[in-house]
Write an enzyme that holds these catalytic residues in place. Structure first.
Site, PDB file in Angstrom:
ATOM      1  N   SER A 201      22.362  27.854  15.766  1.00 45.01           N
ATOM      2  CA  SER A 201      23.267  28.983  15.539  1.00 45.01           C
ATOM      3  C   SER A 201      24.217  28.679  14.389  1.00 45.01           C
ATOM      4  CB  SER A 201      24.052  29.307  16.816  1.00 45.01           C
ATOM      5  OG  SER A 201      24.987  28.308  17.088  1.00 45.01           O
ATOM      6  N   ARG A 205      23.772  31.115  11.210  1.00 49.22           N
ATOM      7  CA  ARG A 205      24.879  32.045  10.970  1.00 49.22           C
ATOM      8  C   ARG A 205      25.309  31.996   9.493  1.00 49.22           C
ATOM      9  NH1 ARG A 205      28.483  29.846  13.926  1.00 49.22           N
ATOM     10  NH2 ARG A 205      28.033  31.026  15.785  1.00 49.22           N
ATOM     11  N   ASN A 209      24.604  35.115   6.837  1.00 50.86           N
ATOM     12  CA  ASN A 209      25.711  35.817   6.191  1.00 50.86           C
ATOM     13  C   ASN A 209      25.640  35.728   4.681  1.00 50.86           C
ATOM     14  OD1 ASN A 209      27.904  37.022   8.007  1.00 50.86           O
ATOM     15  ND2 ASN A 209      27.308  35.152   9.066  1.00 50.86           N
TER      16      ASN A 209
END
Lengths: 278, 69
Positions: A201, A205, A209
């Site tokens: 994660s 992440r 992004n």
């Protein structure tokens, strides 16, 4: 920007985007996506940014004023204090490695993300003059960078888990964690999944992004790039400028937030490794 | 009462991400096991489902009591 877009893409928007999302790759596994492929642009740019941090740090230390600090020293000190505050807030134990690690992660990730704010066509255009046809300027839009950093944090987490809890204590966490002592096989699987999910994660992440941000920049650049088809499409140019500035300002927030989240979660995960009660 | 640490609360920033990544990591671990044992796709499906359950559980626990983690 629009002219460069047209030149480097051969006119097609799909090619333009694909071209910008292709790394400068060296090695036998480039075409097949194999293991032995080196993304030279990612490695060089991230190393250069790392060197920039070291150089700036050395310069600030050399010219340090103890009585009245100058503007830049103030700025650096405020970053230091901010990171120190975050570590104090989130880290329960005593470890001299955590604050420097957090600072390195924050500044390095921020700088790598910052490459996103440089116009998307500028660096590939300059690289094109020197015969380099592919250049992905933002290292954090390469999954290899973010997952490598997350993996480093993961290995550190395992190391401190074993160091603080002992090998037995760490394995006990796997045996009895979510469902108690009557469901040991399920516990092992669940804890393993949870542990693997942490670095995943963390890495995904940041990558997601930054990749999405870069893609939006490209799409905005394509608005003006459409003028390559016909000059009448230059009517979109003001829209491109407005959108670009708006997304640029918003993206400053995003890159700072992502660097902050990566840093804080690193501290939290390492903090969890340092607590003996679970 | 000890001073409440901010850190665990900050885990909530990525709570949606945790759910997604537990499912992915379940699939990945299952894929690895299948690759090793040659049982494709049994473990991938089983661990993917377990990852989903674990992710739900973890998110629920985190949201209902952030101090736990």
């Amino acid at each position: 920007m629009s002219e460069a877009a047209a030149n480097s893409s051969g006119g097609g928007t799909v090619e333009y985007i694909q071209h910008h999302l292709t790394n400068l790759c060296v090695g036998s596994g480039c075409e097949t996506g194999g293991f032995m492929s080196w993304h030279i642009d990612t490695i060089v740019i991230s190393a250069l940014l790392g060197a920039l941090i070291v150089f700036t740090g050395m310069r600030v230390t050399r010219n340090m004023a103890t009585d009245v600090p100058g503007g830049f020293q103030n700025f650096v000190e405020s970053i230091l204090e901010f990171v120190q505050g975050s570590v104090k807030d989130s880290f329960p134990g005593e470890n001299k490695l955590i604050a420097p690690l957090a600072l390195t992660i924050f500044v390095w990730v921020w700088l790598m993300n910052f490459m996103d704010l440089i116009p998307v066509d500028l660096l590939p255009l300059i690289a094109g003059w020197f015969g380099i046809h592919y250049l992905k300027a933002v290292p954090t839009t390469d999954l290899n960078t973010t997952l490598a950093m997350a993996l480093t944090v993961f290995i550190l987490t395992i190391f401190y888990n074993i160091k603080v809890k002992g090998l037995g204590g760490y394995l006990k966490m796997f045996l009895f964690h979510p469902f108690g002592k009557f469901a040991v096989p399920a516990n092992i699987v669940m804890t393993a999944i949870e542990e693997v999910a942490k670095p995943l994660s963390l890495g995904l992440r940041l990558f997601g992004n930054m990749f999405a941000g870069e893609l939006v920049f490209m799409l905005i650049a394509l608005l003006g790039g459409a003028a390559a088809i016909g000059a009448g499409l230059l009517i979109w140019f003001p829209l491109q400028v407005v959108l670009d500035v708006a997304w640029l300002i918003f993206h400053i927030l995003v890159i700072t937030l992502q660097a902050f989240i990566f840093m804080v979660l690193t501290i939290v995960y390492l903090g969890m490794a340092h607590t003996t009660d679970h | 009462m000890t001073k409440r640490k901010k850190g665990p609360g900050l885990l909530l920033i990525g709570v949606g991400n945790i759910l997604a990544s537990t499912i992915i990591s379940g699939f990945l671990l299952g894929f690895g096991l299948d690759y090793w044992l040659g049982t494709t796709p049994i473990f991938m499906i089983a661990l993917g489902a377990l990852g989903f359950v674990g992710g739900m559980l973890k998110v629920y626990k985190l949201l209902s009591n952030p101090d736990l983690y």
